[in-house]
Scaffold this motif. Sequence first.
Motif, PDB file in Angstrom:
ATOM      1  N   GLY A 291       0.790  -1.225   0.000  1.00 16.16           N
ATOM      2  CA  GLY A 291       0.000   0.000   0.000  1.00 16.16           C
ATOM      3  C   GLY A 291       0.822   1.275   0.000  1.00 16.16           C
ATOM      4  O   GLY A 291       0.268   2.367  -0.125  1.00 16.16           O
ATOM      5  N   LYS A 292       2.157   1.167   0.131  1.00 15.42           N
ATOM      6  CA  LYS A 292       3.009   2.356   0.164  1.00 15.42           C
ATOM      7  C   LYS A 292       3.993   2.403  -1.011  1.00 15.42           C
ATOM      8  O   LYS A 292       4.131   3.431  -1.675  1.00 15.42           O
ATOM      9  N   THR A 293       4.699   1.300  -1.227  1.00 19.92           N
ATOM     10  CA  THR A 293       5.628   1.251  -2.369  1.00 19.92           C
ATOM     11  C   THR A 293       5.183   0.193  -3.388  1.00 19.92           C
ATOM     12  O   THR A 293       5.961  -0.196  -4.250  1.00 19.92           O
ATOM     13  N   GLY A 294       3.951  -0.245  -3.258  1.00 21.71           N
ATOM     14  CA  GLY A 294       3.412  -1.256  -4.156  1.00 21.71           C
ATOM     15  C   GLY A 294       2.451  -2.150  -3.406  1.00 21.71           C
ATOM     16  O   GLY A 294       1.919  -1.764  -2.353  1.00 21.71           O
ATOM     17  N   TYR A 295       2.281  -3.348  -3.913  1.00 24.01           N
ATOM     18  CA  TYR A 295       1.381  -4.304  -3.271  1.00 24.01           C
ATOM     19  C   TYR A 295       2.028  -5.677  -3.245  1.00 24.01           C
ATOM     20  O   TYR A 295       2.679  -6.100  -4.211  1.00 24.01           O
ATOM     21  N   LEU A 296       1.840  -6.377  -2.127  1.00 22.00           N
ATOM     22  CA  LEU A 296       2.429  -7.693  -1.916  1.00 22.00           C
ATOM     23  C   LEU A 296       1.431  -8.800  -2.213  1.00 22.00           C
ATOM     24  O   LEU A 296       0.224  -8.638  -1.999  1.00 22.00           O
ATOM     25  N   ALA A 297       1.961  -9.941  -2.673  1.00 18.81           N
ATOM     26  CA  ALA A 297       1.110 -11.089  -2.970  1.00 18.81           C
ATOM     27  C   ALA A 297       1.876 -12.379  -2.713  1.00 18.81           C
ATOM     28  O   ALA A 297       3.108 -12.415  -2.740  1.00 18.81           O
TER      29      ALA A 297
END
Length: 383
Positions: free
Chosen positions: A322-328
């Motif tokens: 949500g800050k430098t991208g999104y994790l999955a």
Amino acid sequence: MNNSKNVLVVTALSGFVRAFLLDDIRILQSMGYKVYCAANGENDDRKLEENINEFRKMGVIFMQVPFSSNKPLSKTNWHAYRKIKKILKEIQFSAIHIHTPIPGVIVRMAAQKYRKKCKVIYTTHGFYFHKGCGIKKWVVYYVIEKIMSIFSDAIITINKEDYNNAKRMFCKRVFHINGVGVETERYNILVDRSEMRKKLNLSETDVAILSVGELSERKNHQVIINAMEIEGNSNLIYLICGKAIEGEGTYGYLKQLAKEKKVRVVFLGYRKDIPEISKAVDIGAIPSTREGLGLAGIEMLAAGLPLLAAKVHGIVDYAVDGKTGYLANPYSPEEFADNIKKLENKEVRNRMKKNCYEMSKKFDMSVSHKQRQEIYYNILGKE
């Protein structure tokens, strides 16, 4: 040869030194040490003689040791063990700094009798055991590394998970550095975005995703291709920069998968203009199943690209959801598809740019240089 100002740097392949350890060599030389390097210079993109001459120009004595980087119990590595024993018998070193796992075992075994006069340092560029790797693999590699830590005077780690795991081992001196350093200013450049996109055959409406790294199973490019099919946006295009290596996950496999999934994937091969390409695309992707840190991810952040990132290992040190991208989950194309949808929104990407720049600065070469210099002084002393 007796000289307390000798240091031996060891890696499996000579190319690893050129890619990641030149700054270490400069630091050691600035401290007055004569640097030797032991690695396999024949299993490389250059001939052995070219490697020897290149290292000589850097003031480094290169010694050919036939390490195998992918077959731990091979006859080749037995010969490497014997060669290291011979080197240590003939030359007295103040310190041995070992990188990469197989030499990490071989050299620490060979160096046991010399540790009273020689510091043995091991830098792990990513333990093979990590969260989510499977219990059998975790136990096997953890036990090996824990046993070998007995024969280490210091262990250096490049991500927080590895640091915490190393602290549970027998070696009492464990350090953490922010990787080997990224030249973030290389990515702080002005590029004619429209012109660069034309060169890459990108239209104004294309949403371009970029991955940088060898085409291997571990890099997990296939999860992005599968996610693109699920998302179903025809404007999506996936650019992959990197050399193909043998095995599943390489060019032929990915090309066929993209054809089956009816998504657009462009293989750009090895490129020297990654900063310019990064400025022309929209989203970075680092979906690896294992990554000690992943310099490519940090480089894309330095270009202002938010990341589609796997929630694993060293990647989570800079990919903040949500800050430098999104994790999955690296094995969930559905999660990656959801995150692609979020980053298709230009406003969302623009809001993250500042965070991306600021995060990359934490991993700048200047930061890493200072950390490593302090560790060398800590271990070897200021002579």
